[in-house]
Design an enzyme around this catalytic site. Sequence first.
Site: not given
Length: 421
Positions: A223-226, A290
């Site tokens: 996943t990502n930091r959004s 994102a």
Amino acid sequence: MRRPEGGWQGKRVVLGVTGSIAAYKAVELARRLTQEGAQVQVVMTRAATRFIAPLTFRELTYREPLVDLFDPPPGELMRHVHVAEEADLLLIAPATANILAKMAAGLADDLLTCTFLATQAPVVVAPAMNRIMYLHPATQENLAKLARWGVVAVGPEWGPLATGIEGPGRLASIDQILAAAAEAIDRGQGLVQWAESADLKGVRVLVSAGPTREAIDPVRFLTNRSSGKMGFAVARAARARGAEVTLVTGPVALADPPGVRVIRVESAAQMRAALLEHFLQCDVLVMAAAVADFRPRQQAPAKIKKGEHQEGLRLELERTEDILTELAGQRAPHQVLVGFAAETNADLAQARAKRAAKGVDLLVLNDVLEPGAGFESETNRVTLLHRSGQAEPLPLMSKEAVAHQILDRVVQLLATSGPTS
Ligand code: CTP
């Protein structure tokens, strides 16, 4: 903590308190506002006085709480008009299902409901009630109606309720309520003004938000930091300007914005499916999600065991679909498309190329490594890239304010493209 521009000093807040067990939390709210310098006039419903003695508020706010519409003290006439006219903000916390219903029906049978009808100040409600009452279609419809009129709702939150059962219905935290109140004061629009100026009334806005999760096995994902905050801010702001908003969001820790249709998804593929389904019916797409660019080529059906990978594990990733480019390829002439570009070294030439490649009318460029901008922050500093190639840098501001700036441009773009219904 978010404060109004210029602080709370001298701001005239009418704090409406209604008959919920959460009324005791309004005491802390009154105390905090008074400490910050606001002039707090508490207006209680009869039911609220069964939970908290007016005396408590009097001691904390240095003013007599008002309860009765009739029996004004000698020399004081038209109390509701006076209270309503004086206010910079009407904040109702906690707001019961009953007060929301009365407000939505336009009833005026006590001082608080009269104040609501007679005020030109912005109105914020913080609902608190039993889970079933909150989820009841009557309450949901009342909240949606109030949101359409420009009433800002903060919360409720998910958590243990007075009955001991977990669910939605808990009063939002004092900090959240104060932040929403500060934002409303800064916008400064009362409902009558709002009704006249809602510039996205009837416009169908589709917003994407948050990260996506790409599964590696049943327990792991990429996943990502959004945080989803930017997309949620756009959804709230569009709703507040009268739009019919659908929000497709990846996994985030944010409550549904009132009056917004929320679709929760996990993966890029699910986000694509949900957006494709709703894209044709929208006038505006704001793609703030994102979306993962890569996903594991294969998803292991069972948990990957480390004992079976003594030498380490090599994951093969494949590209996900570029949703925005795909949607732009299907756009109708009346549709307005806004994309985001999260960069770690904001290069304008590259960003211009990205805007053109994505086929969007506006690209919101932010350097996620810049302090005060980016994923988890409450603020953002963005540059708006227009079709003409013009780059419009905006100063550091709250994500809510960025959302309104974007929507201001959307309104202009709609005026030139002319939405069909
Ligand atoms: N986007 C999308 N589908 C993807 C990736 C991105 O729809 N698979 C959208 C994002 O929501 C955003 C815009 O495309 O509105 C730009 O996203 P960004 O991550 O900045 O660019 P990428 O297209 O992923 O390109 P790169 O990562 O190479 O910069």
